[in-house]
Design a protein around this motif. Structure first.
Motif, PDB file in Angstrom:
ATOM      1  N   GLY A  55       0.665  -1.386   0.022  1.00  0.00           N
ATOM      2  CA  GLY A  55       0.098   0.078  -0.016  1.00  0.00           C
ATOM      3  C   GLY A  55       0.901   1.329  -0.342  1.00  0.00           C
ATOM      4  O   GLY A  55       0.587   2.095  -0.770  1.00  0.00           O
ATOM      5  N   ALA A  56       1.679   1.258   0.798  1.00  0.00           N
ATOM      6  CA  ALA A  56       2.863   2.421   0.843  1.00  0.00           C
ATOM      7  C   ALA A  56       3.501   2.767  -0.664  1.00  0.00           C
ATOM      8  O   ALA A  56       3.411   3.826  -1.126  1.00  0.00           O
ATOM      9  N   LEU A  57       3.784   1.579  -1.206  1.00  0.00           N
ATOM     10  CA  LEU A  57       4.457   1.601  -2.728  1.00  0.00           C
ATOM     11  C   LEU A  57       3.465   2.281  -3.510  1.00  0.00           C
ATOM     12  O   LEU A  57       3.712   3.245  -4.324  1.00  0.00           O
ATOM     13  N   VAL A  58       2.115   1.706  -3.407  1.00  0.00           N
ATOM     14  CA  VAL A  58       1.143   2.601  -4.491  1.00  0.00           C
ATOM     15  C   VAL A  58       1.131   4.105  -4.206  1.00  0.00           C
ATOM     16  O   VAL A  58       1.123   4.928  -5.050  1.00  0.00           O
ATOM     17  N   VAL A  59       0.859   4.419  -2.915  1.00  0.00           N
ATOM     18  CA  VAL A  59       0.915   5.870  -2.638  1.00  0.00           C
ATOM     19  C   VAL A  59       2.150   6.560  -3.104  1.00  0.00           C
ATOM     20  O   VAL A  59       1.932   7.608  -3.605  1.00  0.00           O
ATOM     21  N   LEU A  60       3.246   5.934  -2.906  1.00  0.00           N
ATOM     22  CA  LEU A  60       4.471   6.785  -3.379  1.00  0.00           C
ATOM     23  C   LEU A  60       4.608   6.920  -4.715  1.00  0.00           C
ATOM     24  O   LEU A  60       5.115   7.957  -5.338  1.00  0.00           O
ATOM     25  N   VAL A  61       3.929   5.802  -5.543  1.00  0.00           N
ATOM     26  CA  VAL A  61       4.425   5.802  -6.955  1.00  0.00           C
ATOM     27  C   VAL A  61       3.584   6.686  -7.567  1.00  0.00           C
ATOM     28  O   VAL A  61       3.654   7.633  -8.402  1.00  0.00           O
ATOM     29  N   HIS A  62       1.996   6.804  -7.219  1.00  0.00           N
ATOM     30  CA  HIS A  62       1.042   7.842  -7.791  1.00  0.00           C
ATOM     31  C   HIS A  62       0.203   8.048  -6.634  1.00  0.00           C
ATOM     32  O   HIS A  62      -0.738   7.390  -6.301  1.00  0.00           O
ATOM     33  N   PRO A  63       0.715   9.131  -6.119  1.00  0.00           N
ATOM     34  CA  PRO A  63      -0.125   9.451  -4.760  1.00  0.00           C
ATOM     35  C   PRO A  63      -1.935   9.556  -5.078  1.00  0.00           C
ATOM     36  O   PRO A  63      -2.765   9.025  -4.066  1.00  0.00           O
ATOM     37  N   VAL A  64      -2.258  10.249  -6.116  1.00  0.00           N
ATOM     38  CA  VAL A  64      -3.611  10.174  -6.300  1.00  0.00           C
ATOM     39  C   VAL A  64      -4.225   8.699  -6.599  1.00  0.00           C
ATOM     40  O   VAL A  64      -5.542   8.553  -5.993  1.00  0.00           O
ATOM     41  N   SER A  65      -3.553   7.921  -7.330  1.00  0.00           N
ATOM     42  CA  SER A  65      -4.125   6.399  -7.322  1.00  0.00           C
ATOM     43  C   SER A  65      -3.999   5.796  -6.079  1.00  0.00           C
ATOM     44  O   SER A  65      -4.695   4.783  -5.858  1.00  0.00           O
ATOM     45  N   GLY A  66      -3.328   6.259  -5.068  1.00  0.00           N
ATOM     46  CA  GLY A  66      -3.182   5.634  -3.754  1.00  0.00           C
ATOM     47  C   GLY A  66      -4.316   6.037  -2.966  1.00  0.00           C
ATOM     48  O   GLY A  66      -4.752   5.133  -2.027  1.00  0.00           O
ATOM     49  N   VAL A  67      -5.030   7.359  -3.356  1.00  0.00           N
ATOM     50  CA  VAL A  67      -6.231   7.497  -2.376  1.00  0.00           C
ATOM     51  C   VAL A  67      -7.575   6.260  -3.050  1.00  0.00           C
ATOM     52  O   VAL A  67      -8.033   5.783  -2.365  1.00  0.00           O
ATOM     53  N   GLY A  68      -7.501   6.082  -4.127  1.00  0.00           N
ATOM     54  CA  GLY A  68      -8.368   5.398  -4.760  1.00  0.00           C
ATOM     55  C   GLY A  68      -7.972   3.595  -4.180  1.00  0.00           C
ATOM     56  O   GLY A  68      -8.922   2.804  -3.915  1.00  0.00           O
ATOM     57  N   ALA A  69      -6.757   3.373  -4.079  1.00  0.00           N
ATOM     58  CA  ALA A  69      -6.446   2.238  -3.591  1.00  0.00           C
ATOM     59  C   ALA A  69      -6.796   1.956  -2.253  1.00  0.00           C
ATOM     60  O   ALA A  69      -7.391   0.893  -1.831  1.00  0.00           O
ATOM     61  N   THR A  70      -6.563   2.896  -1.427  1.00  0.00           N
ATOM     62  CA  THR A  70      -6.909   2.896  -0.282  1.00  0.00           C
ATOM     63  C   THR A  70      -8.596   2.742   0.236  1.00  0.00           C
ATOM     64  O   THR A  70      -9.016   1.917   0.980  1.00  0.00           O
ATOM     65  N   VAL A  71      -9.416   3.666  -0.611  1.00  0.00           N
ATOM     66  CA  VAL A  71     -10.745   3.239  -0.646  1.00  0.00           C
ATOM     67  C   VAL A  71     -11.207   1.787  -0.885  1.00  0.00           C
ATOM     68  O   VAL A  71     -12.118   1.223  -0.230  1.00  0.00           O
ATOM     69  N   GLY A  72     -10.591   1.043  -1.882  1.00  0.00           N
ATOM     70  CA  GLY A  72     -10.813  -0.320  -2.120  1.00  0.00           C
ATOM     71  C   GLY A  72     -10.479  -1.107  -0.823  1.00  0.00           C
ATOM     72  O   GLY A  72     -11.144  -2.095  -0.523  1.00  0.00           O
ATOM     73  N   VAL A  73      -9.167  -0.885  -0.349  1.00  0.00           N
ATOM     74  CA  VAL A  73      -8.844  -1.810   0.663  1.00  0.00           C
ATOM     75  C   VAL A  73      -9.961  -1.616   1.839  1.00  0.00           C
ATOM     76  O   VAL A  73     -10.325  -2.650   2.483  1.00  0.00           O
TER      77      VAL A  73
END
Length: 539
Positions: A218-236
């Motif tokens: 999860g940290a890797l997704v947020v660091l690679v593309h922070p805006v996509s990290g928001v959607g990834a967190t919502v899915g989790v």
């Protein structure tokens, strides 16, 4: 008695032979590739080839410049596009650092490394999607339907007035073809993997180490593309809330450990602070157009996807896809009400939920009731309409296009200018395309095209104002000389209708655009080459 025994032996032998034949047949059948493996491999070849033929365009130069700056100084890179420090730039992600290491080891240029990243990004995306859909349903055709709906049910494309957004992270076939090599696509692929690996422990539990691994991913997704990290967190959050039935203290502690791991690893990243980006509104103006034409843009997914979500909600009020869609819509609404339009990028995740719900419902084991027939017909009609409206242009070459489908952008190459400009030399231009392409070849700009946390926004605006004043026909030679000294301007790139400054000499002409590259007198030792273009150009 003997005959009976013989008959018994014969029957047992026949059973063993039959059992062996079944085992052999089952083993052979297990070697047969799954439908998703076949269609996924075919899509990887077709979409990868389509993306490969798209010339360097859009934000490609920005990402190539990031690789170039990191390859030049891995520990303290400069700003991606201007001659300034780059500390705090969110472009310096783990993904970009890995690309820079590859560039240094291989000797490839930044734009070459970015171009080669496209097939890898697509592979991560396809494998992650397949794994996540298998968490939702074991039906073998569900991932195939999910892939088809994700890339086709995305609405009309760019240039139609209500087209799909041209940012990475959106999975329509046309934007995917344009942005396959960008970090946003890699982040979406990692997001599907994160959801797949979250869905299993949320449903049936897992080892303590698996939760820490989820936090790291999860940290890797947020660091690679922070805006996509928001959607990834919502899915989790949706998966855990929908599938985790146990509220035992040990289970809560494990999920807390996963969240803590993600926060700590994101906070320890040395190149920029991801938490400083929360509430940062410098990109809100760029993303405001995400909120225009929503109905025209997303009607295909809504028409056939929302009924599938409704069916799932009727069966389970805590369905993860329903929760994911609801939470994403809430974030998008908050972004609109607060003016933080950057959160409109979560629309990319919001659309995924009904598309996946539709795929799972159509691949389900229940008999084909009338509702499923309606969904199937609607999905086929919407996908066919989208394919005819826009997506065919992503894979059909212009030379054999019988209709005139919308094609990916065909930007002109600026290699003709880059081969004359030395690495790190400063170019002054207001060309929309040149400012996005040239930094990928090594040169710097006077003013960056996009806001960046490593350069204060007031300073960026001052630089943009300096470019405007330099190119103003009413500017004096003394004013232009002051700007050139302040920013160490060595080159000026002008449109054919822009007035050439008296202190600059023509060096080259663009073969397609007619743009003029001029060297500022006294800025370098190379002699002008007026023979590189037609006489009278550079007025």
């Amino acid at each position: 008695m003997t005959d009976a025994r013989a008959a018994g032996v014969t029957t047992a032998a026949a059973r063993r032979v039959a059992h062996g034949s079944t085992a052999v047949y089952g083993g052979l059948r297990s070697l047969r590739p799954s439908p998703y493996l076949v269609f996924g491999a075919l899509f990887w070849l077709v979409a990868g080839a389509a993306a490969w033929r798209v010339p360097v365009c859009c934000e490609f130069g920005q990402h190539a410049a990031v690789v170039e700056r990191l390859a030049a100084d891995l520990w303290s890179p400069s700003h991606p596009t201007v001659d300034a420090p780059g500390a705090g730039s969110p472009y310096y992600s783990p993904y970009a650092v890995l690309q820079a290491v590859v560039a240094r080891l291989s000797g490839l240029d930044g734009w070459q490394v970015v171009k080669l990243s496209g097939p890898l990004n697509l592979l991560v995306l396809l494998t992650g999607l397949g794994r996540f859909v298998k968490v939702l349903t074991p039906r073998p055709w569900a991932p195939v339907l999910a892939l088809a709906f994700l890339v086709l049910l995305s609405g009309p494309g760019p240039g139609t007035g209500a087209g799909a957004p041209s940012w990475s992270g959106f999975l329509g076939l046309l934007p995917l073809t344009e942005h396959l090599a960008f970090p946003g696509t890699f982040a979406v692929g990692l997001t599907f993997w994160l959801w797949a690996l979250t869905g299993r422990p949320a449903g049936s539990g897992g080892r303590p180490a698996s939760y820490a691994a989820l936090g790291a991913l999860g940290a890797l997704v947020v660091l690679v593309h922070p805006v996509s990290g928001v959607g990834a967190t919502v899915g989790v959050v949706a998966l855990v809330a929908g599938r985790q039935r146990s509220r035992h203290a040990r289970v809560v502690a494990r999920w807390g450990a996963a969240a803590t791991t993600a926060v700590l690893l994101a906070a320890l990243w040395p190149y920029f602070s991801v938490f400083a980006l929360i509430g940062n509104g410098t990109l809100d103006g760029v993303h405001e157009q995400l909120y225009t034409g929503l109905v025209a843009r997303y009607w295909p997914a809504a028409v056939v996807g929302l009924p599938a979500l409704w069916l799932r909600w009727r069966r389970d009020r805590r369905d993860p896809l329903v929760l994911m869609f609801a939470l994403c819509c809430l974030i998008v609404l908050c972004g609109w009400l607060s003016g933080h339009f950057t959160y409109g990028r979560v629309l990319a995740t919001a659309v995924v939920a009904p598309q996946l719900a539709l795929a799972v419902e159509l691949a389900g084991p229940r008999p084909w009731a009338w509702g499923r027939r309606v969904l199937a017909c609607g999905a086929a009609a919407a996908a066919g309409a989208c394919l005819l409206l826009v997506h065919a242009g992503a894979v059909v070459p212009r030379a054999v296009d019988p209709v005139g489908f919308e094609q990916p952008p065909r930007w002109p190459s600026y290699a003709w200018a880059a081969e004359r400009i030395g690495p790190g030399e400063v170019v002054l231009t207001d060309s929309h395309r040149a400012t996005r392409a040239l930094p990928g070849f090594g040169p710097n700009l006077v003013a960056p095209t996009r806001p960046d946390a490593s350069l204060p926004e007031p300073e960026r605006q001052r630089r943009l104002d300096a470019v405007r004043r330099y190119l103003d026909p009413g500017s004096t030679r003394a004013e232009r000389a002051g700007i050139a000294r302040r920013y160490d301007v060595r080159w000026v790139l002008l449109a054919p209708d822009q007035r050439a400054p008296q202190e600059a000499v023509v060096a080259a002409w663009g073969p397609r655009t007619g743009e003029v590259l001029m060297r500022v007198r006294g800025a370098g030792s190379a002699a002008p080459d007026p023979a590189n273009g037609p006489s009278g150009t550079g007025r």
